[in-house]
Enzyme design. Structure first.
Site, PDB file in Angstrom:
ATOM      1  N   ARG A   5       0.827  -1.220   0.000  1.00 11.40           N
ATOM      2  CA  ARG A   5       0.000   0.000   0.000  1.00 11.40           C
ATOM      3  C   ARG A   5       0.858   1.265   0.000  1.00 11.40           C
ATOM      4  O   ARG A   5       0.527   2.253  -0.669  1.00 11.40           O
ATOM      5  CB  ARG A   5      -0.919  -0.036   1.230  1.00 11.40           C
ATOM      6  CG  ARG A   5      -1.851   1.177   1.375  1.00 11.40           C
ATOM      7  CD  ARG A   5      -2.737   0.973   2.590  1.00 11.40           C
ATOM      8  NE  ARG A   5      -3.467   2.169   2.974  1.00 11.40           N
ATOM      9  CZ  ARG A   5      -4.718   2.460   2.589  1.00 11.40           C
ATOM     10  NH1 ARG A   5      -5.356   1.640   1.786  1.00 11.40           N
ATOM     11  NH2 ARG A   5      -5.320   3.555   3.007  1.00 11.40           N
TER      12      ARG A   5
ATOM     13  N   VAL B 291      -6.359   7.627  -1.503  1.00  8.44           N
ATOM     14  CA  VAL B 291      -6.337   6.183  -1.257  1.00  8.44           C
ATOM     15  C   VAL B 291      -7.232   5.969  -0.044  1.00  8.44           C
ATOM     16  O   VAL B 291      -6.916   6.422   1.053  1.00  8.44           O
ATOM     17  CB  VAL B 291      -4.907   5.677  -0.988  1.00  8.44           C
ATOM     18  CG1 VAL B 291      -4.919   4.179  -0.681  1.00  8.44           C
ATOM     19  CG2 VAL B 291      -4.003   5.961  -2.181  1.00  8.44           C
ATOM     20  N   SER B 292      -8.350   5.293  -0.252  1.00  5.40           N
ATOM     21  CA  SER B 292      -9.361   5.186   0.795  1.00  5.40           C
ATOM     22  C   SER B 292      -8.882   4.332   1.965  1.00  5.40           C
ATOM     23  O   SER B 292      -7.880   3.607   1.860  1.00  5.40           O
ATOM     24  CB  SER B 292     -10.652   4.590   0.220  1.00  5.40           C
ATOM     25  OG  SER B 292     -11.167   5.410  -0.797  1.00  5.40           O
ATOM     26  N   ALA B 293      -9.609   4.404   3.071  1.00  4.68           N
ATOM     27  CA  ALA B 293      -9.274   3.625   4.262  1.00  4.68           C
ATOM     28  C   ALA B 293      -9.261   2.134   3.913  1.00  4.68           C
ATOM     29  O   ALA B 293     -10.127   1.641   3.180  1.00  4.68           O
ATOM     30  CB  ALA B 293     -10.273   3.906   5.368  1.00  4.68           C
TER      31      ALA B 293
ATOM     32  N   GLN C 129     -11.897  -0.338   1.694  1.00  2.73           N
ATOM     33  CA  GLN C 129     -11.495  -0.995   0.449  1.00  2.73           C
ATOM     34  C   GLN C 129     -11.668  -2.509   0.557  1.00  2.73           C
ATOM     35  O   GLN C 129     -12.123  -3.155  -0.390  1.00  2.73           O
ATOM     36  CB  GLN C 129     -10.045  -0.643   0.124  1.00  2.73           C
ATOM     37  CG  GLN C 129      -9.875   0.818  -0.274  1.00  2.73           C
ATOM     38  CD  GLN C 129      -8.426   1.201  -0.473  1.00  2.73           C
ATOM     39  OE1 GLN C 129      -7.567   0.906   0.364  1.00  2.73           O
ATOM     40  NE2 GLN C 129      -8.125   1.872  -1.565  1.00  2.73           N
TER      41      GLN C 129
END
Length: 783
Positions: free
Chosen positions: A386, A419-421, A425
């Site tokens: 990530r 970039v979402s949590a 996701q």
């Protein structure tokens, strides 16, 4: 600290040490870094512990680290009664897990910083562990006062200049014959800097190489020009661009490339001279790093990508090249013309051990929360790096399971890409219920989420990700090229149209939308295989829920709801909610769905008497009212949202569910009726406040809505719901409350509002999720 542990172990085992702590040093600490109440200090390269013991005597809680256990044995023996936590840790090479996540007020390098190779990276990394106003103190011998045979223990003036770059505040003092440096503010902006360009009637052409080590860190050198630069130089004769980069790397650093390719051509001008720069990405290296051209460079160091924005002066083409490889790592650079080259380069490996540990910790938190029950999603969380899709962000932030990382903002500072949590996701990936070999459409790019899905669908699968922002698409392509699977195709376009030209013959096996949507675009249904799932964060009355919708012909059936929030859509289908400002802007009313109501007389009504009516709903402790928001938004005529400035005397709620009918307004608020130290023991009562000629009637209708929800719908969770094309006639819709969107008609079957026998669409609807997320259960917000 990148040292020879064997040699140093012998040094300490033989009873040898360092010079004693001097009175000048002690005085300097007392004057410039006194221990605050509860202050914490870190002594790096503590040796036999004299500095650590002194800091403890001043009142600091001290962590003392050294890479050699023999030094710590001596320290414990010589300071048996000192309350210091002694830790065996190479601060330059080891995972800093033993330091835990606490912050420090003071970090000290006494006679140790000269032994750290990547000094800039280490200092900035520790600087980010400082509390507000914290200090890094470096005490070091000076080369000018040190014999030639001991030169390796001291710093010269050029090294000190490099060392202190990128700090907001630098103070220098003398401590006897030692230099003391006090550094504060560990993230001064990187500044694009030029160097002299020889007068010429021709363009200057060169190649710059971006090379990383086994930890994914980029190589930069501190040049004699007083700036950071990456390896590279001018072309010699007719040599190829990548060959020039490889040659310059070897000549300047002693490193030899085992793989290289040109990824971009950059053009700009310096001092009126056109400049053409080839960006060469090195994919592998051999050899030992040396300063092979000391007349040009003082030293070479490896830097974390997320630290590249805090280096101080960087040669402009070097900064542009780094920012091309990792878009976003160095913001605010001057414009440059960039021409990407479709180089066939494999992803470049490399990550620190800390990233692996934090990734597993993040995965554990998501799995424990119940958001990733399947083995395929769990493995993807543990595998996909990530942090490499958020290269401008430190590792701790990138791997926080509950944080979204903003990667792009508009001119007003509003987040427009992120970039979402990780928990969200994972939940959305689970809801797609993907099989190996699936082809998936993602609307709203970023890189990480697409790669997460690509890992789930496996080598035979494919992900098409669409975004309307050229920068976001470029960023996604570059980051996927650096760390991806090769199974993600990033496409520039309006995601509301789906992915024309990329749709499989039978349709996508899953479609996931990663922005708030005010509508269900027809293309998402039309390009979805029958029986497959669309996961979309849909706004209903301004409240967003991630919906899992299964296609059955032209109808989408909802089988799951998740409380969430994303950046808003910016495509052609984006909707600007009608808004009315009242009382000089103190109060704002907006209609997220539907058209504005009649506000005639409302301005005067807000300054008149306020009608108050209790709903009779008293709740204890934290209270989940997320279904009440959707219930009110889909059942109350004239539903709207009300916002007010903080401290408003006109209305009691800064953000509230409201209804506006014929110049009268009512909104939902709450009042604490019993306080208690433990939040679980507090009692809160829900009220309706209303204004205008029909205040009594609206207040009663709103209160009835709340009571009905509490008695009939609260325990049932979210209702069965279907989504129909916009042109569907009323008589062809099932019984239920209808929420019309421009392209879709939503039908919700709330308990108590339709006969029980009609609730047959989806009796097993899954409610929001196995655990609550922040914001979903706070009674004082968004009622």
């Amino acid at each position: 600290m990148g040292i020879n542990r064997t040699a140093w172990s012998e040094h300490y085992s033989q009873g040898r040490g360092f010079r004693r702590l001097g009175d000048d040093e002690k005085k300097l600490i007392v004057e410039h870094a006194p221990a605050p109440e509860g202050g914490r200090a870190l002594d790096v390269g503590c040796g036999t512990g004299e500095m650590a013991a002194y800091l403890a005597s001043l009142g600091y809680e001290v962590d003392a680290v050294d890479a050699v256990e023999a030094a710590l044995v001596r320290a414990r023996t010589e300071h048996p009664d000192t309350a210091v936590r002694w830790l065996c840790l190479d601060i330059e090479r080891d995972d800093p897990a033993p330091l835990d996540d606490g912050l420090y007020d003071l970090v000290v390098f006494r006679l140790s910083v000269a032994f750290v190779h990547d000094r800039t990276r280490v200092l900035h990394t520790l600087g980010r562990r400082l509390r507000e106003g914290g200090t890094v103190l470096i005490i070091t011998p000076l080369a000018a006062h040190t014999s030639t045979e001991k030169r390796h223990i001291a710093l010269d003036e050029e090294e000190i200049t490099a060392l202190t770059c990128g700090w907001t505040s630098v103070q220098r003092f003398a401590a006897g014959d030692l230099a003391a440096l006090l550094l504060r503010g560990p993230c001064a902006d990187t500044v694009a800097t030029e160097r002299s360009v020889p007068a010429t009637g021709y363009a200057v052409a060169g190649a710059l190489t971006v090379v990383t080590d086994e930890h994914g860190r980029a190589l930069l050198g501190w040049s004699k020009r007083g700036m950071w630069e990456i390896p590279g130089g001018k072309l010699e004769g007719a040599e190829p661009l990548d060959g020039a980069g490889v040659r310059e790397l070897a000549e300047e650093t002693g490193l030899h490339a085992t793989g290289a390719g040109v990824v971009a051509i950059l053009t700009d001008a310096a001092q009126g001279v056109p400049r053409v720069t080839a960006v060469v990405r090195i994919t592998g290296i051999t050899g030992a790093l040396v300063t092979a051209e000391p007349e040009k460079f003082t030293r070479w160091e490896w830097h974390d990508p997320h630290g590249l924005g805090c280096l101080g002066p960087v040669f402009t083409p070097s900064a542009q090249a780094l920012n091309w490889v990792w878009p976003g790592v160095i913001p605010g650079l001057p414009p440059v013309n960039a021409y990407p080259v479709a180089a066939e380069l494999a992803p470049v490996p490399g990550e620190p051990a800390e990233a692996v540990r934090l990734r597993h910790r993040m995965a554990d938190a998501v799995i424990t929360g119940g958001w990733a029950p399947s083995a395929s999603v769990q493995e993807a969380l543990r595998t996909v790096p990530r942090h490499r899709f958020a290269p401008e962000t430190d590792l701790k932030t990138a791997y926080d399971d509950d944080l979204a990382v903003v990667t792009r903002r508009d001119e007003n500072g509003r987040a427009i890409s992120s970039v979402s949590a990780a928990w969200l996701q994972a939940d959305m990936a689970e809801q797609l219920q993907l099989k190996p070999g699936a082809t998936v459409l993602e609307v709203g790019s970023g890189g990480y989420n697409a790669e997460l899905i690509a890992h789930i669908v496996g080598p035979a699968g494919q992900v098409v990700t669409v975004d309307l922002d050229p920068y976001v698409v470029h960023r996604t392509r570059r980051l996927c090229a650096e760390a991806g699977s090769g199974r993600v195709t990033a496409v520039l376009g309006d995601g509301g149209l789906g992915a024309p030209g990329h749709v499989p013959a039978r349709g996508f096996d899953g479609v996931v939308i990663t922005h708030n949507a005010s509508d269900i675009a027809p293309a998402w249904r039309e390009q979805l295989r029958d029986g497959a799932r669309l996961v979309v964060p849909l706004e209903m009355g301004g409240y967003t829920r991630s919906l899992t919708l299964v296609r059955r012909g032209d109808v989408l059936y909802c089988e799951h709801w998740t409380y969430c929030g994303f950046v808003r859509d910016r495509g052609a289908a984006a909707r600007t909610a009608p808004t009315v400002r009242l009382a000089g802007g103190e109060v704002t009313v907006r209609w997220e769905d539907g058209e504005p109501g009649d506000i005639t007389g409302l301005e005067e009504a807000l300054h008149g008497p306020r009608h108050e009516l209790t709903t009779g709903l008293v709740v204890q402790g934290v209270f989940n009212f997320e279904t009440l928001q959707i219930y009110a938004a889909t059942t109350l005529p004239g539903f709207c949202r009300l916002t007010a400035r903080e401290g408003s005397a006109l209305v009691a709620q800064q953000d509230a569910a409201a209804m506006l009918v014929d110049g009268s307004l009512a909104y939902l608020t709450h009042r604490k009726v019993k306080d208690a130290p433990d939040p679980a023991d507090r009692l809160t009562e829900f009220f309706i406040h209303a204004y205008g000629p029909a205040a009594d009637e609206l207040a009663q209708r709103f209160a009835d809505c709340v009571r009905t929800w509490d008695q009939e719908a609260r325990e049932s969770g979210y209702p069965p719901m279907t989504v129909h094309p916009a042109g569907t006639p009323d008589e062809q819709l099932p019984v239920g409350d209808v929420l019309d969107k421009p392209s879709a008609r939503l039908v919700l079957q709330w308990p108590g509002r339709v006969p029980d026998e009609t609730q047959s669409l989806l009796r097993d609807v899954v409610t929001p999720g196995p655990v609550e997320r922040p914001g979903a259960d706070v009674v004082a917000e968004d009622v």
